[in-house]
Motif scaffolding. Structure first.
Motif, PDB file in Angstrom:
ATOM      1  N   GLU A 196       0.808  -1.219   0.000  1.00 17.29           N
ATOM      2  CA  GLU A 196       0.000   0.000   0.000  1.00 17.29           C
ATOM      3  C   GLU A 196       0.846   1.275   0.000  1.00 17.29           C
ATOM      4  O   GLU A 196       0.444   2.283  -0.571  1.00 17.29           O
ATOM      5  CB  GLU A 196      -0.941   0.004   1.213  1.00 17.29           C
ATOM      6  CG  GLU A 196      -1.990  -1.080   1.206  1.00 17.29           C
ATOM      7  CD  GLU A 196      -1.515  -2.418   1.737  1.00 17.29           C
ATOM      8  OE1 GLU A 196      -2.329  -3.359   1.796  1.00 17.29           O
ATOM      9  OE2 GLU A 196      -0.311  -2.540   2.088  1.00 17.29           O
ATOM     10  N   ALA A 197       2.003   1.220   0.607  1.00 16.33           N
ATOM     11  CA  ALA A 197       2.856   2.412   0.667  1.00 16.33           C
ATOM     12  C   ALA A 197       3.334   2.851  -0.715  1.00 16.33           C
ATOM     13  O   ALA A 197       3.723   4.011  -0.901  1.00 16.33           O
ATOM     14  CB  ALA A 197       4.054   2.146   1.570  1.00 16.33           C
ATOM     15  N   ASP A 198       3.294   1.938  -1.686  1.00 17.05           N
ATOM     16  CA  ASP A 198       3.780   2.248  -3.034  1.00 17.05           C
ATOM     17  C   ASP A 198       2.668   2.630  -4.008  1.00 17.05           C
ATOM     18  O   ASP A 198       2.960   2.911  -5.181  1.00 17.05           O
ATOM     19  CB  ASP A 198       4.526   1.041  -3.611  1.00 17.05           C
ATOM     20  CG  ASP A 198       5.896   0.847  -2.991  1.00 17.05           C
ATOM     21  OD1 ASP A 198       6.469   1.838  -2.497  1.00 17.05           O
ATOM     22  OD2 ASP A 198       6.388  -0.297  -2.995  1.00 17.05           O
ATOM     23  N   THR A 200       0.586   5.206  -4.659  1.00 17.89           N
ATOM     24  CA  THR A 200       0.558   6.488  -5.370  1.00 17.89           C
ATOM     25  C   THR A 200       1.677   6.581  -6.397  1.00 17.89           C
ATOM     26  O   THR A 200       1.451   6.959  -7.553  1.00 17.89           O
ATOM     27  CB  THR A 200       0.641   7.653  -4.371  1.00 17.89           C
ATOM     28  OG1 THR A 200      -0.493   7.586  -3.482  1.00 17.89           O
ATOM     29  CG2 THR A 200       0.613   8.989  -5.099  1.00 17.89           C
ATOM     30  N   ARG A 201       2.906   6.229  -5.999  1.00 22.99           N
ATOM     31  CA  ARG A 201       4.000   6.365  -6.959  1.00 22.99           C
ATOM     32  C   ARG A 201       3.947   5.293  -8.045  1.00 22.99           C
ATOM     33  O   ARG A 201       4.395   5.533  -9.170  1.00 22.99           O
ATOM     34  CB  ARG A 201       5.345   6.368  -6.252  1.00 22.99           C
ATOM     35  CG  ARG A 201       5.729   5.117  -5.483  1.00 22.99           C
ATOM     36  CD  ARG A 201       7.152   5.272  -4.951  1.00 22.99           C
ATOM     37  NE  ARG A 201       7.547   4.168  -4.080  1.00 22.99           N
ATOM     38  CZ  ARG A 201       8.793   3.974  -3.673  1.00 22.99           C
ATOM     39  NH1 ARG A 201       9.754   4.804  -4.055  1.00 22.99           N
ATOM     40  NH2 ARG A 201       9.100   2.964  -2.886  1.00 22.99           N
ATOM     41  N   MET A 225      -4.712   6.985  -1.205  1.00 19.31           N
ATOM     42  CA  MET A 225      -3.476   6.697  -1.932  1.00 19.31           C
ATOM     43  C   MET A 225      -3.745   6.561  -3.426  1.00 19.31           C
ATOM     44  O   MET A 225      -3.007   7.098  -4.259  1.00 19.31           O
ATOM     45  CB  MET A 225      -2.839   5.409  -1.399  1.00 19.31           C
ATOM     46  CG  MET A 225      -2.355   5.469   0.039  1.00 19.31           C
ATOM     47  SD  MET A 225      -0.906   6.518   0.288  1.00 19.31           S
ATOM     48  CE  MET A 225       0.359   5.584  -0.560  1.00 19.31           C
ATOM     49  N   ASP A 230      -2.536  13.177   0.157  1.00 20.81           N
ATOM     50  CA  ASP A 230      -1.400  13.189   1.074  1.00 20.81           C
ATOM     51  C   ASP A 230      -1.721  12.407   2.350  1.00 20.81           C
ATOM     52  O   ASP A 230      -1.885  12.982   3.432  1.00 20.81           O
ATOM     53  CB  ASP A 230      -1.021  14.631   1.410  1.00 20.81           C
ATOM     54  CG  ASP A 230       0.249  14.729   2.260  1.00 20.81           C
ATOM     55  OD1 ASP A 230       0.998  13.726   2.297  1.00 20.81           O
ATOM     56  OD2 ASP A 230       0.466  15.783   2.883  1.00 20.81           O
ATOM     57  N   GLY A 232       0.088   9.321   2.862  1.00 17.77           N
ATOM     58  CA  GLY A 232       1.113   8.291   2.898  1.00 17.77           C
ATOM     59  C   GLY A 232       1.636   7.976   4.281  1.00 17.77           C
ATOM     60  O   GLY A 232       1.857   6.812   4.626  1.00 17.77           O
ATOM     61  N   MET A 235      -0.916   5.987   6.104  1.00 24.23           N
ATOM     62  CA  MET A 235      -0.980   4.642   5.543  1.00 24.23           C
ATOM     63  C   MET A 235       0.167   3.787   6.057  1.00 24.23           C
ATOM     64  O   MET A 235      -0.023   2.636   6.462  1.00 24.23           O
ATOM     65  CB  MET A 235      -0.917   4.738   4.016  1.00 24.23           C
ATOM     66  CG  MET A 235      -1.128   3.417   3.278  1.00 24.23           C
ATOM     67  SD  MET A 235      -2.846   2.875   3.297  1.00 24.23           S
ATOM     68  CE  MET A 235      -2.735   1.526   4.480  1.00 24.23           C
ATOM     69  N   GLN A 236       1.367   4.334   6.099  1.00 24.97           N
ATOM     70  CA  GLN A 236       2.512   3.582   6.588  1.00 24.97           C
ATOM     71  C   GLN A 236       2.345   3.238   8.067  1.00 24.97           C
ATOM     72  O   GLN A 236       2.702   2.125   8.497  1.00 24.97           O
ATOM     73  CB  GLN A 236       3.797   4.377   6.376  1.00 24.97           C
ATOM     74  CG  GLN A 236       5.061   3.592   6.734  1.00 24.97           C
ATOM     75  CD  GLN A 236       5.213   2.341   5.906  1.00 24.97           C
ATOM     76  OE1 GLN A 236       5.314   2.405   4.679  1.00 24.97           O
ATOM     77  NE2 GLN A 236       5.243   1.179   6.556  1.00 24.97           N
TER      78      GLN A 236
END
Length: 294
Positions: A196-198, A200-201, A225, A230, A232, A235-236
């Protein structure tokens, strides 16, 4: 029906009855609630769903029940990887006959000495035997769990050989460089990320979206995300709460039990051990979700 999984999909846990069987009514209710929160589809019997603990017949019966409960076929994906490719073939044929198209396929696992050529042979044997143009297959890369990676050259070769039948790839390695390598080797594949942390990018870099487990308990953050908001850091923080436990799947179920005031979600299949209570974890998650999503 869509030709590939794109957008916001959720890898669901598998609820169980007191006897240890799949509880499709609870699963259908969960899926329909997720759809109301902006989720595009659900994948059942993946890693989050304890997929390797359920046989072909159980998976097929669950799909039949979900369809009867009103979950549309084009919003269901299913984990179809087994050590025996004959089981993958049987499951895939059966779900195609029920109207599903999206099947996530692990490389045969257990033997970790296999070559890239052998991995490609296994996938090819499944696709050649199923021999159905309706299929939209997704190569499932999660080597830290399965023990068998999908080489980038294999993903590229399978897409070249089978075209849109090999619709995509789910990269759950948690390594963004690996996602980038798949994108470079096979840009035609719809590549979703499990980390999930990835999200957006990955979408910004041409990814197709996400199929992830955290969305079961924090769909608002995952949607943020996907939408590029914003969130992130939150989420982390939510990820850290869940992954710093003995079992991701059991912890998700415990939090779902607390969120829904439904202890039925606590049940897991051996070899997992269930948590007795997820209320403290729920409180930590609520604190991250409750601030307004900007």
């Amino acid at each position: 029906m869509t030709d590939a999984i794109r957008g916001f999909w959720v890898a669901t846990p598998t609820p169980l009855t007191a006897e240890g069987a799949v509880d499709p009514a609870r699963l259908a209710d969960h899926a329909l609630r997720l759809f109301k929160k902006g989720v595009n589809g659900v994948v059942v019997f993946g890693t989050t769903g304890e997929g390797t603990s359920f046989n072909v017949a159980e998976r097929i019966a669950t799909v039949e029940a979900l369809l009867k409960a009103g979950v549309a076929a084009d919003r269901i994906g299913i984990g179809g990887g087994f050590p025996a490719i004959t089981d993958s073939i049987a499951l895939t044929r059966s779900v195609l006959s029920l109207g599903l198209r999206h099947v996530l396929v692990l490389p045969p696992y257990f033997d970790r000495s296999v070559t890239p050529e052998g991995i490609e042979d296994a996938f090819a044997a499944i696709f050649d035997d199923v021999a159905d143009d309706r299929l939209r297959a997704y190569l499932y890369h999660i080597p830290q769990v399965s023990g068998v990676a999908i080489p980038t050259q294999v993903a590229a070769s399978l897409r070249k050989r089978y075209g849109k039948l090999v619709a995509g790839l789910k990269d759950s390695s948690g390594e963004f460089k690996q996602f980038q390598a798949f994108r470079a080797a096979a840009p035609e594949l719809a590549i979703t990320v499990g980390n999930e942390a990835d999200i957006t990018r990955a979408i910004a870099a041409g990814g197709a979206g996400t199929i992830c487990g955290m969305a079961n308990i924090v769909p608002e953050l995952v949607k943020g995300m996907v939408d590029g908001k914003d969130v992130g850091a939150r989420m982390q923080a939510a990820i850290d709460i869940v992954v710093n436990t003995p079992s991701f799947a059991a912890t998700l179920k415990a939090i779902l039990a607390a969120q829904n005031a439904d202890p039925g979600w606590l049940r897991v299949r051996p070899p997992l051990r269930g948590l007795s209570d997820g209320k403290a974890l729920k409180a930590k998650i609520d604190a991250l979700v409750s601030p307004a999503i900007a």
